[in-house]
Design a protein around this motif. Structure first.
Motif, PDB file in Angstrom:
ATOM      1  N   MET A 102       0.851  -1.185   0.000  1.00  0.00           N
ATOM      2  CA  MET A 102       0.000   0.000   0.000  1.00  0.00           C
ATOM      3  C   MET A 102       0.891   1.241   0.000  1.00  0.00           C
ATOM      4  O   MET A 102       1.998   1.189   0.526  1.00  0.00           O
ATOM      5  N   PRO A 103       0.418   2.347  -0.582  1.00  0.00           N
ATOM      6  CA  PRO A 103       1.254   3.554  -0.596  1.00  0.00           C
ATOM      7  C   PRO A 103       1.431   4.135   0.817  1.00  0.00           C
ATOM      8  O   PRO A 103       0.600   3.919   1.705  1.00  0.00           O
ATOM      9  N   ALA A 104       2.523   4.881   0.994  1.00  0.00           N
ATOM     10  CA  ALA A 104       2.877   5.390   2.318  1.00  0.00           C
ATOM     11  C   ALA A 104       1.795   6.298   2.905  1.00  0.00           C
ATOM     12  O   ALA A 104       1.648   6.377   4.122  1.00  0.00           O
ATOM     13  N   ASP A 105       1.025   6.966   2.046  1.00  0.00           N
ATOM     14  CA  ASP A 105       0.037   7.898   2.605  1.00  0.00           C
ATOM     15  C   ASP A 105      -1.186   7.176   3.181  1.00  0.00           C
ATOM     16  O   ASP A 105      -2.097   7.804   3.698  1.00  0.00           O
ATOM     17  N   ARG A 106      -1.202   5.852   3.105  1.00  0.00           N
ATOM     18  CA  ARG A 106      -2.269   5.076   3.757  1.00  0.00           C
ATOM     19  C   ARG A 106      -1.805   4.489   5.083  1.00  0.00           C
ATOM     20  O   ARG A 106      -2.551   3.742   5.737  1.00  0.00           O
ATOM     21  N   GLN A 107      -0.577   4.747   5.458  1.00  0.00           N
ATOM     22  CA  GLN A 107      -0.037   4.130   6.673  1.00  0.00           C
ATOM     23  C   GLN A 107      -0.578   4.816   7.922  1.00  0.00           C
ATOM     24  O   GLN A 107      -0.572   6.040   8.030  1.00  0.00           O
ATOM     25  N   ILE A 108      -1.044   3.994   8.866  1.00  0.00           N
ATOM     26  CA  ILE A 108      -1.583   4.511  10.122  1.00  0.00           C
ATOM     27  C   ILE A 108      -0.603   4.182  11.238  1.00  0.00           C
ATOM     28  O   ILE A 108      -0.158   3.047  11.359  1.00  0.00           O
ATOM     29  N   GLY A 109      -0.273   5.169  12.044  1.00  0.00           N
ATOM     30  CA  GLY A 109       0.651   4.941  13.149  1.00  0.00           C
ATOM     31  C   GLY A 109       1.589   6.115  13.334  1.00  0.00           C
ATOM     32  O   GLY A 109       1.464   7.140  12.669  1.00  0.00           O
ATOM     33  N   GLN A 110       2.555   5.908  14.204  1.00  0.00           N
ATOM     34  CA  GLN A 110       3.491   6.973  14.574  1.00  0.00           C
ATOM     35  C   GLN A 110       4.149   7.635  13.374  1.00  0.00           C
ATOM     36  O   GLN A 110       4.255   8.848  13.315  1.00  0.00           O
ATOM     37  N   THR A 111       4.592   6.844  12.396  1.00  0.00           N
ATOM     38  CA  THR A 111       5.277   7.447  11.256  1.00  0.00           C
ATOM     39  C   THR A 111       4.334   7.623  10.070  1.00  0.00           C
ATOM     40  O   THR A 111       4.759   8.022   8.998  1.00  0.00           O
ATOM     41  N   GLY A 112       3.075   7.313  10.280  1.00  0.00           N
ATOM     42  CA  GLY A 112       2.093   7.540   9.225  1.00  0.00           C
ATOM     43  C   GLY A 112       1.051   8.532   9.712  1.00  0.00           C
ATOM     44  O   GLY A 112       1.375   9.533  10.328  1.00  0.00           O
ATOM     45  N   LYS A 113      -0.226   8.215   9.459  1.00  0.00           N
ATOM     46  CA  LYS A 113      -1.291   9.101   9.893  1.00  0.00           C
ATOM     47  C   LYS A 113      -1.743   8.748  11.314  1.00  0.00           C
ATOM     48  O   LYS A 113      -1.821   7.585  11.680  1.00  0.00           O
TER      49      LYS A 113
END
Lengths: 369, 282
Positions: A282-293
């Motif tokens: 999945m692309p990085a802009d879908r990442q949930i968490g400390q280093t994502g959203k």
């Protein structure tokens, strides 16, 4: 980092920062500042979230909360000033110049460092956006002060120092960081980490206007163009009311379809945990968490996500967390509200179908009658 | 052109374990890697060299074992590697790190030629601060270009560079001047497989090793713990929520019943949610 003797002061030798002895030149530094991030006429919500947090810190310290508005001579900039007051600022530092129309590092760093040198805040908070991080790093290096990135908790100690807590070591632990002997104490906070405060419109208070001593021909970097993102929906992930996310427990990239189907059926946004981005699923802009959203939805459904700390800090503000995982000892069950120990790959289609049955207009009519 | 890439050797963070009693990081035996974000910077640097000629120097600051990451970089095709290592650097925060690295880059410039571009990754996976790149730029007075998705053009004669930079809600096209510092966005390129010759020679190539003094650093009060304005006072594991998740019993139930039961549990806890959920007619 031993916990054995928490009350014994550490020896100051060799560790300048450990001994709190604020040098004379910093003693006049007072008040809490929040950088109001303005881009293309809109104030970023993270600035309001920081005003809410800054208000608490200022009240604890018995000092004032100021918004810092840097922008072009336009109505939107004036609106940003009004919004700073509406979200809790006592005063606003204001630099208005055509050079500040779109973000560039040089004029913004110059404006911010000039303001700090002139008006001397003790705490300066910025959003950990691409803009805020670009600016904060330059400002802290220019001022030679401490900067703590991506804080998840801010507090002040009995002696008035800022205690900035953030995940560390890739999110396995939390640490509390101080900038004891330098001012201002700087920190960035990611969007959605802090709650949105209530807006209370009121008259514009004290505005301190400062001039930018910089001309366009002194700025090397020029903006040639701007291409806005097409509405892919990722911009909404952080602010969505319902979010469904998948993790390694899904087994393969093809099973992400199950997450997306459930999301579509209930009008949710979808995302994933960090390992899936690292695997390229999945692309990085879908990442949930400390280093994502960081998300604060009303409902969060985590499918096949184990719940490492770095994921946890990005989701724990959700009103209701539902975890689906085959491992009954997965850490996600320590902070989820509802859990099902089962294979998400088999369960997600059943859940999607059950939601669809329940939410269809037909069954809603039946419920109403 | 001369390109410097500053990289960091980091623990493979997915494998970091925390001691259950002392809450300290168990570093023993944890494999190390080049910070994954730095690979995008290194690849971009190698591409620029291939297109415009010149040399790529990789730089890292760390313990002697950080040499491993430099050898990997040489294996990918970097021309030169510099290891900045000294006990005076221990405990550096981002400000002290950017000081030491910028001094080393200045020394690299004196020794091997002034860099036209300095690259770093977007951030590291262990610190996640994204502060060291901007710190180096400020200290060396390089034009700062962060979150770069693409280098569009470079005009070496005019000393001009045009890049596409990710920003909030879109992409900026920026024109700036060399020398500049670029922090490269992830996913913007794919690390090459190094040539056989580079892979074979990487293990025995000479690595430039500099202490603080050898890198020209005179003011040791700006290094390590002493040069770090921030102080880590406490490291701790997050407190567990007082209650664990309420488990829905799965024994002897069909998936359909389980799903219905979960939905009832959700709407019992969040009654206001049901009317808000969309139905798309699927």
């Amino acid at each position: 980092m031993s916990n054995a003797t928490p009350d014994t002061p550490r020896p100051p030798a060799g560790r300048a920062g450990m001994k709190k002895e604020l040098p004379e030149r910093f003693r006049a530094y007072r008040h809490v500042w929040v950088f109001i991030e303005l881009e293309r006429g809109q104030v970023h919500s993270v600035s309001f979230e920081l005003l809410g947090e800054g208000r608490k810190l200022a009240d604890k310290l018995g000092v004032q909360l100021a918004g810092v508005v840097l922008g072009p001579p336009e109505e939107a900039t004036q609106n940003a000033v009004a919004q700073a007051f509406a979200y809790g600022a006592d005063l606003v530092y204001f630099v208005e110049a055509p050079l500040l129309a779109d973000y560039r590092n040089e004029p913004f760093t110059k404006a911010m460092t000039d303001l700090v040198d002139t008006y001397k805040p003790e705490i300066l908070l910025l959003g950990a956006t691409t803009l805020g991080r670009d600016l904060a790093g330059s400002v802290a290096t220019t001022l030679l002060t401490g900067l703590t990135a991506d804080c998840t908790e801010l507090d002040v100690d009995a002696d008035g120092s800022l205690a900035a807590t953030r995940p560390t070591f890739g999110g396995s632990l939390l640490c509390t960081i101080y900038t004891l002997n330098y001012r201002p104490q700087m920190a960035t906070v990611r969007p959605r980490v802090m709650p949105m405060p209530q807006r209370a419109d009121r008259a514009i208070g004290r505005v301190i206007v400062h001039k930018l001593s910089l001309a366009e021909d002194e700025i090397v970097t020029k903006i040639l163009g701007f291409l806005p993102d097409s509405q892919s929906g990722t911009a909404n992930l952080a602010y969505a009311d319902v979010v469904v996310a998948g993790g390694l427990g899904l087994g393969g990239a093809e099973n992400l379809q199950l997450v997306k189907s459930l999301a579509r059926a209930i009008g949710a946004e979808f995302g994933c945990s960090r390992p899936l981005v690292q695997k390229g699923w999945m692309p990085a802009d879908r990442q949930i968490g400390q280093t994502g959203k960081t998300i604060r939805p009303k409902l969060y459904i985590a499918a096949g996500i184990s719940g490492a700390i770095q994921h946890r800090v990005g989701v724990e503000a959700a009103d209701l967390i539902v975890a689906i995982n085959t491992d009954p000892n997965a850490p996600i069950f320590d902070f989820a509200h509802l859990g099902i120990v089962t294979d998400a790959v088999r369960f997600l289609p059943a859940l999607t179908e059950a939601f669809t049955r329940r939410l269809s207009p037909h069954s809603r009519d039946k419920l109403a009658s | 052109m001369h390109i410097v890439v500053s990289i960091k050797q980091v623990p493979d963070s997915a494998q970091i374990r925390v001691h259950p009693v002392t809450n300290t990081i168990m570093r023993q035996g944890v494999p190390t890697i080049i910070n994954p974000y730095d690979l995008f910077a290194l690849e971009e640097a190698l591409r620029l060299r291939d297109a415009y000629g010149g040399e790529v120097t990789v730089l890292t600051m760390g313990p002697p074992m950080a040499e491993d990451s430099l050898r990997k970089a040489l294996g990918y095709g970097a021309d030169r590697a510099v290891l900045l290592t000294d006990r005076y650097f221990a405990g550096s925060d981002t400000l002290a790190t950017s000081f030491a690295l910028s001094q080393a880059i200045a020394k690299i410039g004196e020794t091997f030629g002034t860099p036209d571009v300095v690259f770093t990754g977007k951030q590291t996976i262990d610190g996640d601060t994204a502060q060291v790149g901007p710190g180096i730029a400020k200290r060396l007075d390089l034009h700062q270009l962060t979150y770069v998705a693409k280098i569009a053009t470079i005009d070496l004669a005019a000393r001009e560079i045009t890049v596409e930079r990710r920003c909030e809600g879109g992409t900026q096209t920026l024109k700036s001047k060399l020398p500049c510092l670029i922090t490269m966005l992830e996913g913007t390129n794919e690390m090459r497989r190094g040539s056989i010759e580079d892979a074979l020679s990487a293990a025995r190539r000479q690595i430039v090793k500099w202490s603080a003094a050898e890198a020209g650093i005179e003011d040791l009060t700006k290094c390590g713990l002493r040069g770090s304005p921030t102080v880590v006072k406490r490291v701790f594991a997050p407190t567990a929520r007082s209650e664990k998740a309420a488990q829905i019993d799965t024994a002897e139930k069909t998936l359909r019943d389980l799903a219905d039961e979960l939905i009832v549990a959700i709407f019992t806890r969040q009654p206001a949610l049901e009317p808000e959920l969309a139905f798309d007619g699927a």
